[in-house]
Design a protein around this motif. Structure first.
Motif, PDB file in Angstrom:
ATOM      1  N   ILE A   1       0.790  -1.277   0.077  1.00 23.91           N
ATOM      2  CA  ILE A   1       0.026   0.007  -0.089  1.00 23.91           C
ATOM      3  C   ILE A   1       0.941   1.348  -0.038  1.00 23.91           C
ATOM      4  CG2 ILE A   1      -1.623   1.316   1.357  1.00 23.91           C
ATOM      5  CD1 ILE A   1      -2.929  -1.387   2.313  1.00 23.91           C
ATOM      6  N   CYS A   2       2.136   1.322   0.863  1.00 21.93           N
ATOM      7  CA  CYS A   2       2.686   2.509   1.056  1.00 21.93           C
ATOM      8  C   CYS A   2       3.671   2.683  -0.387  1.00 21.93           C
ATOM      9  CB  CYS A   2       3.823   2.199   2.167  1.00 21.93           C
ATOM     10  SG  CYS A   2       2.876   2.353   3.739  1.00 21.93           S
ATOM     11  N   VAL A   3       4.118   1.604  -0.852  1.00 21.23           N
ATOM     12  CA  VAL A   3       4.956   1.598  -2.162  1.00 21.23           C
ATOM     13  C   VAL A   3       4.003   2.234  -3.219  1.00 21.23           C
ATOM     14  CG1 VAL A   3       6.092   0.067  -3.760  1.00 21.23           C
ATOM     15  CG2 VAL A   3       6.726   0.173  -1.437  1.00 21.23           C
ATOM     16  N   VAL A   4       2.992   1.633  -3.449  1.00 18.91           N
ATOM     17  CA  VAL A   4       1.941   2.089  -4.480  1.00 18.91           C
ATOM     18  C   VAL A   4       1.552   3.401  -4.466  1.00 18.91           C
ATOM     19  CG1 VAL A   4      -0.254   1.380  -5.802  1.00 18.91           C
ATOM     20  CG2 VAL A   4       1.530  -0.204  -5.276  1.00 18.91           C
ATOM     21  N   PHE A   5       1.221   3.793  -3.283  1.00 17.62           N
ATOM     22  CA  PHE A   5       0.686   5.095  -2.887  1.00 17.62           C
ATOM     23  C   PHE A   5       1.833   6.061  -3.151  1.00 17.62           C
ATOM     24  CE2 PHE A   5       0.258   8.738  -0.114  1.00 17.62           C
ATOM     25  CZ  PHE A   5      -0.789   9.222  -0.261  1.00 17.62           C
ATOM     26  N   ILE A   6       2.948   5.976  -2.820  1.00 14.84           N
ATOM     27  CA  ILE A   6       4.037   7.003  -3.188  1.00 14.84           C
ATOM     28  C   ILE A   6       4.201   6.819  -4.621  1.00 14.84           C
ATOM     29  CG2 ILE A   6       6.491   7.420  -2.684  1.00 14.84           C
ATOM     30  CD1 ILE A   6       6.019   6.271  -0.025  1.00 14.84           C
ATOM     31  N   GLY A   7       4.577   5.659  -5.235  1.00 15.39           N
ATOM     32  CA  GLY A   7       4.904   5.715  -6.682  1.00 15.39           C
ATOM     33  C   GLY A   7       3.768   6.106  -7.498  1.00 15.39           C
ATOM     34  N   THR A   8       2.449   5.858  -7.272  1.00 16.51           N
ATOM     35  CA  THR A   8       1.563   6.260  -8.146  1.00 16.51           C
ATOM     36  C   THR A   8       1.311   7.957  -7.982  1.00 16.51           C
ATOM     37  OG1 THR A   8       0.160   4.270  -7.599  1.00 16.51           O
ATOM     38  CG2 THR A   8      -1.146   6.499  -8.253  1.00 16.51           C
ATOM     39  N   ASN A   9       1.554   8.624  -6.715  1.00 20.64           N
ATOM     40  CA  ASN A   9       1.465   9.960  -6.844  1.00 20.64           C
ATOM     41  C   ASN A   9       2.757  10.645  -7.245  1.00 20.64           C
ATOM     42  OD1 ASN A   9      -0.945  11.246  -4.685  1.00 20.64           O
ATOM     43  ND2 ASN A   9      -0.254   9.195  -3.965  1.00 20.64           N
ATOM     44  N   ILE A  10       3.708  10.124  -7.317  1.00 24.40           N
ATOM     45  CA  ILE A  10       5.044  10.573  -7.954  1.00 24.40           C
ATOM     46  C   ILE A  10       4.839  10.519  -9.139  1.00 24.40           C
ATOM     47  CG2 ILE A  10       7.394  10.259  -8.469  1.00 24.40           C
ATOM     48  CD1 ILE A  10       7.878   9.489  -5.429  1.00 24.40           C
ATOM     49  N   GLY A  11       4.285   9.434  -9.718  1.00 19.48           N
ATOM     50  CA  GLY A  11       4.071   9.320 -11.372  1.00 19.48           C
ATOM     51  C   GLY A  11       3.150  10.143 -11.742  1.00 19.48           C
ATOM     52  N   LEU A  12       2.109  10.438 -10.961  1.00 22.56           N
ATOM     53  CA  LEU A  12       0.782  11.160 -11.480  1.00 22.56           C
ATOM     54  C   LEU A  12       1.597  12.822 -11.612  1.00 22.56           C
ATOM     55  CD1 LEU A  12      -2.085  10.041  -9.163  1.00 22.56           C
ATOM     56  CD2 LEU A  12      -1.976  10.309 -11.610  1.00 22.56           C
ATOM     57  N   ILE A  13       2.015  13.253 -10.540  1.00 26.43           N
ATOM     58  CA  ILE A  13       2.725  14.774 -10.373  1.00 26.43           C
ATOM     59  C   ILE A  13       3.887  14.760 -11.822  1.00 26.43           C
ATOM     60  CG2 ILE A  13       4.182  16.130  -9.400  1.00 26.43           C
ATOM     61  CD1 ILE A  13       2.900  14.877  -6.683  1.00 26.43           C
ATOM     62  N   ALA A  14       4.468  13.803 -11.999  1.00 27.43           N
ATOM     63  CA  ALA A  14       5.633  13.852 -12.925  1.00 27.43           C
ATOM     64  C   ALA A  14       4.984  13.909 -14.277  1.00 27.43           C
ATOM     65  CB  ALA A  14       6.800  12.657 -12.712  1.00 27.43           C
ATOM     66  N   GLY A  15       4.043  13.160 -14.556  1.00 23.94           N
ATOM     67  CA  GLY A  15       3.775  13.069 -15.801  1.00 23.94           C
ATOM     68  C   GLY A  15       2.633  14.123 -16.232  1.00 23.94           C
ATOM     69  N   TYR A  16       1.955  14.638 -15.059  1.00 27.05           N
ATOM     70  CA  TYR A  16       0.925  15.674 -15.526  1.00 27.05           C
ATOM     71  C   TYR A  16       1.673  17.062 -15.818  1.00 27.05           C
ATOM     72  CZ  TYR A  16      -2.956  18.883 -14.908  1.00 27.05           C
ATOM     73  OH  TYR A  16      -3.879  19.769 -15.050  1.00 27.05           O
ATOM     74  N   TYR A  17       2.529  17.372 -14.775  1.00 29.30           N
ATOM     75  CA  TYR A  17       3.240  18.790 -14.891  1.00 29.30           C
ATOM     76  C   TYR A  17       4.481  18.593 -15.866  1.00 29.30           C
ATOM     77  CZ  TYR A  17       0.503  20.191 -10.823  1.00 29.30           C
ATOM     78  OH  TYR A  17      -0.442  20.413 -10.131  1.00 29.30           O
ATOM     79  N   GLY A  18       5.156  17.700 -16.172  1.00 28.83           N
ATOM     80  CA  GLY A  18       6.101  17.563 -17.099  1.00 28.83           C
ATOM     81  C   GLY A  18       7.116  18.759 -16.819  1.00 28.83           C
ATOM     82  N   GLY A  19       8.023  19.121 -17.801  1.00 27.34           N
ATOM     83  CA  GLY A  19       9.099  19.991 -17.743  1.00 27.34           C
ATOM     84  C   GLY A  19       9.986  19.703 -16.887  1.00 27.34           C
TER      85      GLY A  19
END
Length: 290
Positions: free
Chosen positions: A98-116
């Protein structure tokens, strides 16, 4: 959005329809029930020494009606240790996943959405994390902080979030320019709302794949660290049972002491991989056509 809701609604159906996933679910459920009711199922205190009628320690006794999986060199009941060990495996596996996927999913969301620059900074951090070998890092961290379940979970979480973050980021990159996201922007939706109301539900099935895989990986890691002597000395775990058997030089003398924890670890890890195969059908509907 509707596709995401539909895929989530069909999640349990796919899990039960997929033979491999259904078998994995049954195995996982059995171990979960055992872990929940471990205190009631275990006939003995797993750390207590047992004595025969003459007052002698029941050393390395084979399976019998009084000790279903025999005893250890110290006369402890192996069956009780196995039952209580299931609780450690489930706690480490589920919490870590749960902790691994929570952190990984949020980091992936932020990195992919904001880009740059945001994406570049986060991905370079991920690259650095990928450069750290997992097992040596876990060994050093647990050795420094001290043996224990909390520190094992911390070691797992600090490293293994890297796997899910990259995959989730790739998925977000394909989603953020789609029509329904553009429509949400035009209606004045905030970035937070777009991320967690419109994009996150669409990557959730992929996150579930990593929940199952991370659980399996965490269980193997806990067993490995406990076997190396870095587990909690006050608790009974499957890795610690194997460690005790090995340190007592009874690996080939007492099969009932060695085989049960190995089989249990194999089955529980296998259940995670089998369930991940079913979750993949949700994340990739094309697999259902095969």
């Amino acid at each position: 959005m509707e596709d995401a809701k539909q895929s989530l609604n069909n999640l349990f159906k796919i899990l039960t329809r997929n033979k491999a996933g259904f078998i994995g679910l049954i195995i996982f459920t059995v171990f979960l029930i055992i872990a929940i009711f471990a205190s009631f199922i275990a006939p003995y205190d797993p750390m207590a020494m047992n004595f025969d009628d003459n007052g002698a320690i029941k050393r390395l006794q084979p399976p019998s009606s009084s000790h279903l999986l025999g005893t250890t060199w110290m006369g402890r009941d192996v069956f009780s240790q196995m039952i209580m060990g299931s609780r450690i495996a489930m706690v480490v596996g589920i919490l870590s996943a749960i902790c691994v996927v929570f952190i990984g999913t949020n980091i992936g969301l932020i990195a992919g959405y904001y880009g740059g620059k945001v994406d570049n900074v986060i991905m370079r951090l991920v690259d650095i994390i990928y450069g750290i070998p997992f097992l040596p890092f876990a060994l050093i961290l647990v050795a420094v902080l001290g043996p224990g379940i909390k520190n094992i979970i911390l070691a797992i979480v600090l490293i293994t979030w890297r796997n899910s973050s990259r995959v989730i980021r790739s998925q977000v990159l394909t989603l953020k320019n789609r029509t329904f996201i553009e429509a949400a922007r035009l209606t004045g939706a905030s970035d937070f709302r777009i991320l967690y109301k419109h994009i996150a539900p669409n990557v959730l099935p992929l996150s579930l794949v990593y929940v199952a895989l991370s659980m399996a990986s965490a269980i193997m890691t806990e067993a490995s660290l406990s076997f190396l002597g870095f587990g909690d000395p006050t608790l009974s775990s499957w890795g610690k049972i194997l460690y005790s058997c090995y340190s007592s030089q009874a690996m080939f003398k007492a099969w009932w002491w060695m085989l049960p924890p190995g089989i249990a670890i194999t089955l529980l890890v296998l259940s995670g991989f089998l369930m991940s195969k079913a979750f993949e059908e949700v994340a990739n509907p094309k697999l259902r056509e095969r």
